[in-house]
Design a protein around this motif. Structure first.
Motif, mmCIF file in Angstrom:
data_model
loop_
_atom_site.group_PDB
_atom_site.id
_atom_site.type_symbol
_atom_site.label_atom_id
_atom_site.label_comp_id
_atom_site.label_asym_id
_atom_site.label_seq_id
_atom_site.Cartn_x
_atom_site.Cartn_y
_atom_site.Cartn_z
ATOM 1 N N ARG A 11 42.130 -33.927 68.608
ATOM 2 C CA ARG A 11 41.611 -33.234 69.796
ATOM 3 C C ARG A 11 42.696 -32.319 70.345
ATOM 4 O O ARG A 11 43.875 -32.661 70.333
ATOM 5 C CB ARG A 11 41.197 -34.236 70.859
ATOM 6 C CG ARG A 11 40.519 -33.581 72.044
ATOM 7 C CD ARG A 11 40.008 -34.605 73.019
ATOM 8 N NE ARG A 11 39.377 -33.960 74.166
ATOM 9 C CZ ARG A 11 38.989 -34.604 75.247
ATOM 10 N NH1 ARG A 11 39.142 -35.914 75.317
ATOM 11 N NH2 ARG A 11 38.439 -33.943 76.236
ATOM 12 N N HIS A 12 42.296 -31.168 70.821
ATOM 13 C CA HIS A 12 43.254 -30.235 71.425
ATOM 14 C C HIS A 12 43.985 -30.896 72.592
ATOM 15 O O HIS A 12 43.515 -31.866 73.179
ATOM 16 C CB HIS A 12 42.543 -28.959 71.884
ATOM 17 C CG HIS A 12 41.552 -29.202 72.986
ATOM 18 N ND1 HIS A 12 41.921 -29.391 74.298
ATOM 19 C CD2 HIS A 12 40.211 -29.313 72.950
ATOM 20 C CE1 HIS A 12 40.851 -29.596 75.033
ATOM 21 N NE2 HIS A 12 39.791 -29.556 74.227
ATOM 22 N N THR A 56 40.698 -25.317 62.357
ATOM 23 C CA THR A 56 40.657 -25.415 63.805
ATOM 24 C C THR A 56 39.523 -24.600 64.393
ATOM 25 O O THR A 56 39.100 -23.600 63.814
ATOM 26 C CB THR A 56 41.993 -24.951 64.436
ATOM 27 O OG1 THR A 56 41.925 -25.146 65.864
ATOM 28 C CG2 THR A 56 42.287 -23.496 64.154
ATOM 29 N N ALA A 62 42.409 -25.052 71.169
ATOM 30 C CA ALA A 62 42.444 -25.713 69.864
ATOM 31 C C ALA A 62 43.387 -24.977 68.920
ATOM 32 O O ALA A 62 44.187 -25.598 68.211
ATOM 33 C CB ALA A 62 41.043 -25.798 69.266
ATOM 34 N N THR A 65 46.912 -25.737 69.727
ATOM 35 C CA THR A 65 47.250 -27.080 69.241
ATOM 36 C C THR A 65 47.558 -27.021 67.743
ATOM 37 O O THR A 65 48.549 -27.597 67.272
ATOM 38 C CB THR A 65 46.093 -28.055 69.529
ATOM 39 O OG1 THR A 65 45.889 -28.125 70.946
ATOM 40 C CG2 THR A 65 46.360 -29.438 68.967
ATOM 41 N N HIS A 113 37.133 -30.449 69.459
ATOM 42 C CA HIS A 113 36.756 -30.775 70.826
ATOM 43 C C HIS A 113 35.937 -32.062 70.876
ATOM 44 O O HIS A 113 35.379 -32.504 69.886
ATOM 45 C CB HIS A 113 35.919 -29.623 71.401
ATOM 46 C CG HIS A 113 36.569 -28.291 71.204
ATOM 47 N ND1 HIS A 113 37.482 -27.765 72.082
ATOM 48 C CD2 HIS A 113 36.468 -27.382 70.199
ATOM 49 C CE1 HIS A 113 37.894 -26.587 71.645
ATOM 50 N NE2 HIS A 113 37.298 -26.332 70.487
ATOM 51 N N GLU A 114 35.858 -32.593 72.071
ATOM 52 C CA GLU A 114 34.983 -33.724 72.346
ATOM 53 C C GLU A 114 33.709 -33.214 72.989
ATOM 54 O O GLU A 114 33.749 -32.203 73.683
ATOM 55 C CB GLU A 114 35.686 -34.715 73.284
ATOM 56 C CG GLU A 114 36.669 -35.605 72.557
ATOM 57 C CD GLU A 114 35.984 -36.511 71.556
ATOM 58 O OE1 GLU A 114 35.420 -37.534 71.959
ATOM 59 O OE2 GLU A 114 35.995 -36.181 70.358
ATOM 60 N N LEU A 117 34.224 -34.512 67.856
ATOM 61 C CA LEU A 117 35.083 -35.221 66.903
ATOM 62 C C LEU A 117 34.808 -36.716 66.875
ATOM 63 O O LEU A 117 34.687 -37.305 65.800
ATOM 64 C CB LEU A 117 36.555 -34.936 67.211
ATOM 65 C CG LEU A 117 37.005 -33.486 67.025
ATOM 66 C CD1 LEU A 117 38.463 -33.323 67.431
ATOM 67 C CD2 LEU A 117 36.782 -33.007 65.598
ATOM 68 N N SER A 118 34.703 -37.345 68.028
ATOM 69 C CA SER A 118 34.443 -38.790 68.020
ATOM 70 C C SER A 118 33.031 -39.089 67.519
ATOM 71 O O SER A 118 32.819 -40.076 66.807
ATOM 72 C CB SER A 118 34.680 -39.401 69.402
ATOM 73 O OG SER A 118 33.839 -38.822 70.369
ATOM 74 N N LEU A 135 38.455 -40.385 72.171
ATOM 75 C CA LEU A 135 39.536 -39.568 71.630
ATOM 76 C C LEU A 135 40.159 -38.781 72.778
ATOM 77 O O LEU A 135 39.560 -37.861 73.309
ATOM 78 C CB LEU A 135 39.017 -38.623 70.541
ATOM 79 C CG LEU A 135 40.052 -37.766 69.829
ATOM 80 C CD1 LEU A 135 41.141 -38.630 69.196
ATOM 81 C CD2 LEU A 135 39.372 -36.911 68.766
ATOM 82 N N LYS A 136 41.354 -39.176 73.172
ATOM 83 C CA LYS A 136 42.068 -38.529 74.267
ATOM 84 C C LYS A 136 42.576 -37.160 73.834
ATOM 85 O O LYS A 136 42.733 -36.892 72.640
ATOM 86 C CB LYS A 136 43.254 -39.396 74.716
ATOM 87 C CG LYS A 136 42.868 -40.766 75.215
ATOM 88 C CD LYS A 136 42.292 -40.673 76.586
ATOM 89 C CE LYS A 136 42.101 -42.052 77.180
ATOM 90 N NZ LYS A 136 41.562 -42.004 78.511
ATOM 91 N N LYS A 137 42.902 -36.310 74.812
ATOM 92 C CA LYS A 137 43.472 -34.999 74.502
ATOM 93 C C LYS A 137 44.797 -35.192 73.774
ATOM 94 O O LYS A 137 45.633 -35.985 74.178
ATOM 95 C CB LYS A 137 43.649 -34.190 75.776
ATOM 96 C CG LYS A 137 42.307 -33.796 76.349
ATOM 97 C CD LYS A 137 42.435 -33.039 77.630
ATOM 98 C CE LYS A 137 41.034 -32.716 78.131
ATOM 99 N NZ LYS A 137 41.029 -32.310 79.521
#
Length: 167
Positions: A11-12, A56, A62, A65, A113-114, A117-118, A135-137
């Motif tokens: 995640r970004h 990406t 993103a 990142t 991004h969320e 991804l999760s 999924l945290k940043k």
């Protein structure tokens, strides 16, 4: 014969807050977001991670990142994929993945991004979204996709790390 694929969903980092005058795709990483993402990238490099390919989202946060991961030496090139944008299509991405696997590469990183991804990780592991993975940043999910060509419901979760656990 295809080999198992290690798929890293990243995640970004922390981005600017939503603002009326700032289009969402242009929101950049904050100073704190850059710093935290840099620490995560450094720790991943120390752990010996290398990616054969990094795809990406084209959104600024993103891509920034992904650049940090590249500058840390985790991958040599970055490729932009509109499939990783917040409105990305799961089925189209899955078809893209099958074609990508034909190259014989085995370590793929995606920066996105969320909740995409999760959700995608849950579909790959359980066959359907369960809204259980968080999924945290600047966090990362690692999945091992089986050798056969249908990873849905057949993949194994081997890594789920919040960024604070890496430094």
């Amino acid at each position: 014969m295809a080999q198992p694929l290690k798929l890293y969903l990243i995640r970004h980092g922390i981005a600017e807050e939503r603002q009326p005058h700032l289009p969402d795709p242009q929101r950049a990483l904050t100073a704190k977001g850059r710093q935290k993402t840099q620490k995560v990238a450094q720790r991943l490099q120390e752990l010996g991670l290398q990616f054969d390919d990094l795809q990406t989202s084209s959104l600024v946060r993103a891509y920034q990142t992904a650049e940090i991961l590249q500058h840390q030496g985790l991958v040599t090139t970055i490729h932009i994929s509109d499939l990783l944008r917040p409105d990305g299509n799961w089925q189209e991405w899955l078809q893209w993945l099958q074609n990508w696997r034909n190259q014989g590469l085995t370590r793929l990183a995606l920066v996105g991004h969320e909740p995409n991804l999760s959700t995608w990780a849950e579909i790959l592991v359980w066959g359907q979204p369960r809204r259980q993975l968080v999924l945290k940043k600047a966090g990362m999910i690692g999945l091992l996709l089986p050798e056969h060509h249908n990873p849905v419901g057949q993949s194994t979760l081997f890594w789920l790390t919040a960024p604070k656990l890496l430094f």
